[in-house]
Design an enzyme around this catalytic site. Structure first.
Site, PDB file in Angstrom:
ATOM      1  N   LYS A  34      37.424  41.777  45.740  1.00  0.00           N
ATOM      2  CA  LYS A  34      38.110  42.184  44.516  1.00  0.00           C
ATOM      3  C   LYS A  34      37.100  42.564  43.422  1.00  0.00           C
ATOM      4  O   LYS A  34      35.920  42.248  43.503  1.00  0.00           O
ATOM      5  CB  LYS A  34      39.017  41.042  44.019  1.00  0.00           C
TER       6      LYS A  34
HETATM    7  C1  PLP Z   1      48.194  42.464  47.982  1.00  0.00           C
HETATM    8  C2  PLP Z   1      47.453  41.206  48.357  1.00  0.00           C
HETATM    9  N1  PLP Z   1      48.074  40.021  48.249  1.00  0.00           N
HETATM   10  C3  PLP Z   1      47.427  38.860  48.562  1.00  0.00           C
HETATM   11  C4  PLP Z   1      46.114  38.869  48.996  1.00  0.00           C
HETATM   12  C5  PLP Z   1      45.469  37.560  49.368  1.00  0.00           C
HETATM   13  O1  PLP Z   1      44.514  37.137  48.440  1.00  0.00           O
HETATM   14  P1  PLP Z   1      43.606  35.866  48.791  1.00  0.00           P
HETATM   15  O2  PLP Z   1      42.753  36.274  49.954  1.00  0.00           O
HETATM   16  O3  PLP Z   1      42.785  35.577  47.555  1.00  0.00           O
HETATM   17  O4  PLP Z   1      44.547  34.749  49.121  1.00  0.00           O
HETATM   18  C6  PLP Z   1      45.443  40.066  49.117  1.00  0.00           C
HETATM   19  C7  PLP Z   1      44.035  40.078  49.561  1.00  0.00           C
HETATM   20  O5  PLP Z   1      43.412  41.080  49.719  1.00  0.00           O
HETATM   21  C8  PLP Z   1      46.121  41.285  48.779  1.00  0.00           C
HETATM   22  O6  PLP Z   1      45.493  42.465  48.893  1.00  0.00           O
END
Ligand code: PLP
Length: 239
Positions: A34
């Site tokens: 990110k």
């Molecule tokens: C749209 C979306 N939601 C949720 C996530 C999950 O995030 P995390 O890996 O921090 O739990 C991602 C990760 O890329 C994502 O792109």
């Protein structure tokens, strides 16, 4: 409504940043992929004091009095755990890393927008690629610069990724589709999600990071030009 704002830090909808309440809560990811990262973890934003207090409580095992409040009190306080909570704490070290980046967020976003606009300008001459669209009431943070191959493109997406990698350009597929992964795969989803399937097969993320140079963007485009020019030879790879 709870927003999945995992990728949306710095993006805007109707003139307001995501996280300034459009909904009751927005959840952001700080995974290394990110724009702003703390290694892992994330944050939730809300305008509701009640929800904020509830989230703060649940993230530290549902402690009735936070350790910060206990340690800064001149009275001995015994906390209790009235319900089952979670260990969802972010460490101070991670938070410090995130706060420094937060100060630089606008600068990083501006740089990404400049590079994205350079990509879009040069890609406008490519008749077989669709650059990302930004609708009038939205402002993209360009965490990713995703393009789509048109149905008459001279090459498949996977082959294009390989051709770019052969020239030292690393890309990623644009969208993953969970219904194609083994734990969820079933024919009934495949038939019901034709658009998802097309997007999953034809999108590609080109390199974009805030320390990228204009020359590096130009190199990626030059590679695409080169691949386009040799498209006759590549036709045979189309499947
Ligand atoms: C749209 C979306 N939601 C949720 C996530 C999950 O995030 P995390 O890996 O921090 O739990 C991602 C990760 O890329 C994502 O792109």
């Amino acid at each position: 409504m709870i927003e999945d704002a995992a990728c949306a830090i710095g993006s805007e909808y109707k003139g307001r940043r995501i996280g300034l309440p459009h909904t009751s809560m927005a959840c952001f990811s700080f995974h290394p992929r990110k724009i702003l990262t703390t290694g892992e973890g994330g944050m939730i934003t809300t305008a509701s004091d009640k929800l904020a207090a509830r989230l703060r409580k649940l993230r530290q095992h549902a402690m009735t009095v936070s350790d910060l409040a206990r340690h800064s009190s001149s009275q001995v306080i015994m906390e209790s755990y009235d319900e089952v909570g979670y260990n969802y704490r972010m460490t101070d070290l991670q938070a410090a890393i995130g706060l420094v980046q937060l100060e630089r967020l606008d600068e990083m976003l501006a740089r990404r927008r400049r590079l994205a606009s350079r990509y879009s300008q040069r890609l406008s001459h490519f008749e077989w690629l669709v650059p990302p669209l930004e609708s009038a009431d939205c402002r993209h943070n360009f965490q990713s610069y995703m393009v789509q191959l048109k149905s008459d493109a001279p090459i498949t997406r996977d082959r294009l990724m390989q051709e770019l990698l052969n020239r030292g350009v690393s890309t990623r597929r644009g969208v993953m589709a969970i219904h194609r992964e083994p734990p969820y795969s079933h024919e009934k989803w495949n038939n019901r999600l034709p658009q998802t399937n097309v997007v999953a097969d034809t999108t590609i993320i080109l390199p974009l990071f805030h320390t990228m140079t204009e020359e590096e963007v130009d190199y990626v485009i030059d590679c695409l030009e080169q691949i386009k020019c040799s498209s006759h030879e590549l036709e045979e790879f189309k499947t």
